[in-house]
Design an enzyme around this catalytic site. Structure first.
Site, PDB file in Angstrom:
ATOM      1  N   ASP A 168      41.916  61.204 -99.994  1.00  0.00           N
ATOM      2  CA  ASP A 168      42.383  60.486-101.248  1.00  0.00           C
ATOM      3  C   ASP A 168      42.555  58.816-100.547  1.00  0.00           C
ATOM      4  O   ASP A 168      42.855  58.686 -99.491  1.00  0.00           O
ATOM      5  CB  ASP A 168      43.590  60.855-101.699  1.00  0.00           C
ATOM      6  CG  ASP A 168      43.565  62.318-102.403  1.00  0.00           C
ATOM      7  OD1 ASP A 168      42.911  61.987-103.567  1.00  0.00           O
ATOM      8  OD2 ASP A 168      44.068  63.133-102.083  1.00  0.00           O
ATOM      9  N   GLU A 196      44.169  68.307-114.564  1.00  0.00           N
ATOM     10  CA  GLU A 196      44.528  68.457-112.994  1.00  0.00           C
ATOM     11  C   GLU A 196      45.643  68.131-112.420  1.00  0.00           C
ATOM     12  O   GLU A 196      46.073  66.885-112.597  1.00  0.00           O
ATOM     13  CB  GLU A 196      43.167  67.558-112.215  1.00  0.00           C
ATOM     14  CG  GLU A 196      42.022  68.285-112.164  1.00  0.00           C
ATOM     15  CD  GLU A 196      40.955  67.572-111.287  1.00  0.00           C
ATOM     16  OE1 GLU A 196      39.803  67.881-111.644  1.00  0.00           O
ATOM     17  OE2 GLU A 196      41.421  66.797-110.627  1.00  0.00           O
ATOM     18  N   TYR A 254      33.122  71.151-109.592  1.00  0.00           N
ATOM     19  CA  TYR A 254      33.509  69.708-109.545  1.00  0.00           C
ATOM     20  C   TYR A 254      32.544  68.958-108.629  1.00  0.00           C
ATOM     21  O   TYR A 254      32.409  69.353-107.658  1.00  0.00           O
ATOM     22  CB  TYR A 254      34.749  69.688-109.070  1.00  0.00           C
ATOM     23  CG  TYR A 254      35.532  68.121-109.047  1.00  0.00           C
ATOM     24  CD1 TYR A 254      34.773  67.137-108.852  1.00  0.00           C
ATOM     25  CD2 TYR A 254      36.853  68.125-109.555  1.00  0.00           C
ATOM     26  CE1 TYR A 254      35.516  65.943-108.813  1.00  0.00           C
ATOM     27  CE2 TYR A 254      37.399  66.890-109.577  1.00  0.00           C
ATOM     28  CZ  TYR A 254      36.809  65.782-109.207  1.00  0.00           C
ATOM     29  OH  TYR A 254      37.447  64.592-109.298  1.00  0.00           O
TER      30      TYR A 254
END
Lengths: 397, 268
Positions: B61, B50, B176
């Site tokens: 994040d 990734e 995911y």
């Protein structure tokens, strides 16, 4: 036309829900909860009761006689949102959102703040409604807005210093979103402006629309006609949307938003997203943003912390695109001098944010001539800004 | 291209092991150094790479990835320069899938169609765009499908049965699963529910399910590998690389990869 947004939260091609999957369930739940209360008279009865007895509404529509004389033209009225409890229009929105949070059974409230006005309003109503409150604020803003930081703490809120990115409003919003992702089930995120993922731009507008509804009734009573123009400053754009909304279908009323030009829109240091930005995606919505040629977000600059944001609410992007509203700008220097002018002429100390609308109001007054009629939204009071002004004047207080 | 992803998972199934997915930030601390790390990942046991595209405001994040992104931006990293890393990587490796990971604005600014073409031309296999949920990714998905690229969706613990069909419709390559509610690099939550969620998503989608968020140590990777088709580690590798350099990062990668062997398998 005033029926926007559509069911996907779109104002034309602007708005939407650009959030990580983790946040989709909470924003869909919020949307459903808002739909429920939107047509529930008992919710609005609560809202009106607090608006009247706690916020102090309706706020006056005041004929600014000496500003009018100074402008040598159209009559200028000021919508006195500065007289609200906590000193600005921000509390209208917070009132709506926290009453909704209460109905949703959420007891942990988070908010982002720049100048601290939205943070103070959130901390205030959280105290009143017995809720926990955490306010995210950039470290730079904490430094320049110390009195508001202390007010929030007195009100029982926790102020979290944000040191990521540029340590200003956009970073505070990033950190609030991060907190929300982590604690979504018990947390209500009270966004302070007409931006963010759907339903925020619509919901915040609806809660602020009380400004325009009152204004229309008041001007009809005072002048027996609609104004030629309504003028408001714009950071994210909530006070402007609040006063514009009621007039959108009155096509003859010009709607004028004033962005912060900082040191000039031709420099790198401004916060004028519509004038100097391009459409992009940030903080959950597609809207005009300050960004570089690679799509990275540029830092905004304004002497006023409340306008220091690189985006703008998506409905403004739409009104700009279809030409229903006009967007102009005002520099730091013009705003600072208007701040002093208004204080001396009217005995009203405006918030530095609101002061941005004054020079453009005066320009327009002179153009429209003595038969013209302008309403400017005095979105907040400037007590919080006296330190900044003193510094700029080189005065020690 | 999705065939590299399909081949990778087919191979893994045969070997009765979970795959190992490593996230690195493109351009952190600069183009050359991150390319060197990227090139060394497959031989350290990485099955899928990734590759992060930096953004100024990465709201999903945590601080480790955010700071890595800011370092990358400071050294001049752009979407194009990250794609150039893929081009350089492909000169020596045509089998390891590369999945881009980033935020919508830089690619929206470039134009979704241009981005899709450039992604295909660079030898990249797919992308995860964090802030494009199914409601907003139609335009990019169409552009990706034209080139046979995989637009990979995220499923989370809050993706319930009512929402899951929406999340998996049109997704390609793998799903995911974000196993913890929160931001990247945060503490890992309980694993109890992971295996159940993985089974549910795998059955509904017919695709492999990779699991990430909060996995930092080989012990945690091993635990997640019991149910996941592949395990993702990001912040721990990015942090190690930043603080101790390439060799230390690759050492961690090797240990993490070794830990993804399924308990009953005979070797990797």
């Amino acid at each position: 036309m005033s029926n926007y947004p559509d069911e996907n939260g779109r104002f034309g091609s602007y708005g939407g829900r650009y959030v990580a999957e983790t946040l989709m369930p909470p924003i869909l739940a919020l949307e459903a909860a808002y739909k429920d209360v939107r047509n529930d008279p008992s919710f609005w009865a609560d809202f009106d009761r607090f608006a009247k007895h706690y916020v102090g509404r309706p706020s006056p529509l005041y004929f600014a006689e000496r500003l009018t004389e100074h402008g040598k033209g159209a009559k200028i009225y000021l919508k006195r949102e500065d007289l609200n409890h906590t000193g600005a229009h921000k509390i209208n929105n917070v009132l709506g959102q926290l009453l909704l949070a209460k109905r949703m059974g959420k007891k942990r409230i988070i908010a982002e703040t720049g100048a601290g006005q939205h943070g103070v309003a959130t901390a205030t109503l959280a105290a009143r409604l017995g809720m926990d409150c955490i306010v995210f604020m950039g470290a730079v803003d904490i430094e320049r807005q110390k009195p508001n930081v202390f007010r929030m703490k007195l009100l029982g809120a926790e102020v979290r210093s944000v040191t990521s990115g540029t340590s200003t409003l956009k970073d505070a919003m990033n950190d609030a979103l991060r907190d929300w992702v982590t604690h979504a089930s018990e947390t209500f995120y009270c966004i302070g402006t007409v931006a963010g993922p759907h339903p925020y731009p619509e919901m915040v507008r609806d809660f602020q629309a009380i400004i325009g509804r009152e204004t229309k009734a008041q001007i009809l009573k005072a002048e027996n006609r609609l104004p030629d123009a309504v003028v408001a400053c714009i950071g994210g754009g909530s006070n402007a949307m609040g006063i514009f909304h009621e007039f959108i279908d009155d096509k003859k009323v010009r709607l004028i938003g004033v962005e912060a030009a900082g040191r000039g829109v031709d420099t790198d240091e401004h916060a004028a997203s519509l004038t100097g930005g391009a459409p992009g995606i940030l903080h959950g919505n597609r809207t005009y943003l300050l960004q570089d040629e690679h799509g990275q977000i540029n830092d905004a600059h304004s002497v006023s912390a409340g306008l220091d944001y690189p985006g703008i609410g998506p409905e403004h992007s739409y009104l700009h695109e279809i030409g229903r509203a006009e967007y102009v700008s005002c520099t730091d220097a013009e705003a600072v001098s208007a701040f002093q002018l208004c204080t001396k002429l009217e005995g009203i100390i405006p918030a530095l944010e609101s002061a941005h609308a004054i020079p453009r109001t005066l320009n327009l007054a002179s153009k429209l001539g003595e038969h013209g009629l302008i309403i400017m939204n005095m979105s907040g009071r400037g007590d919080k800004d006296v330190n900044t002004i003193a510094n700029l004047m080189g005065v020690e207080i | 291209m999705t065939h590299r992803i399909e081949k990778t998972f087919a191979h893994l199934n045969a070997a009765t092991q979970s795959g190992f997915v490593a996230y690195i930030m493109g351009g952190d601390p600069d183009h050359e150094a991150s390319l060197e790390l990227m090139k060394a990942l497959p031989s350290a046991g990485v099955d899928i790479i990734e590759l992060g595209m930096p953004f100024t405001d990465p709201a999903a994040d945590g601080p480790v990835i955010e700071l890595a992104g800011l370092r990358a931006l400071k050294s001049g990293t752009t979407v194009r320069s990250v794609l150039d890393m893929a081009v350089a990587f492909r000169k020596g490796n045509d089998t390891t899938p590369i999945i881009l990971m980033g935020y919508a604005n830089p690619i929206h600014h470039m134009g979704y169609a241009s981005f899709a073409t450039a992604t295909k031309d660079a030898g990249v296999d797919g992308a995860i765009i964090v802030d494009l949920p199914p409601e907003e990714d139609g335009e990019l998905r169409t552009a990706f499908e034209k080139h046979g690229l995989a637009l990979i969706r995220l499923a989370t613990p809050t993706t319930d049965d009512a929402r899951l069909p929406k999340v998996i419709a049109g997704t390609k390559g793998f799903v995911y699963y974000v196993s913890a509610l929160g931001i990247t690099g945060a503490a890992k939550g309980e694993n109890v529910a992971i295996s159940e969620a993985v089974t549910r998503i795998r059955t509904a989608s017919g695709l492999p399910v990779v699991v990430g968020f909060g996995v930092k140590t080989p012990a945690q990777a091993s635990e997640v590998a019991r149910s996941a088709d592949a395990v993702v580690v990001g912040s721990a590798i990015v942090d190690k690389f930043h603080k101790e350099g390439k060799d230390a990062a690759l050492d961690l990668v090797q240990k993490l990869s070794a830990a993804t062997l399924k308990p009953n398998s005979n070797g990797k």
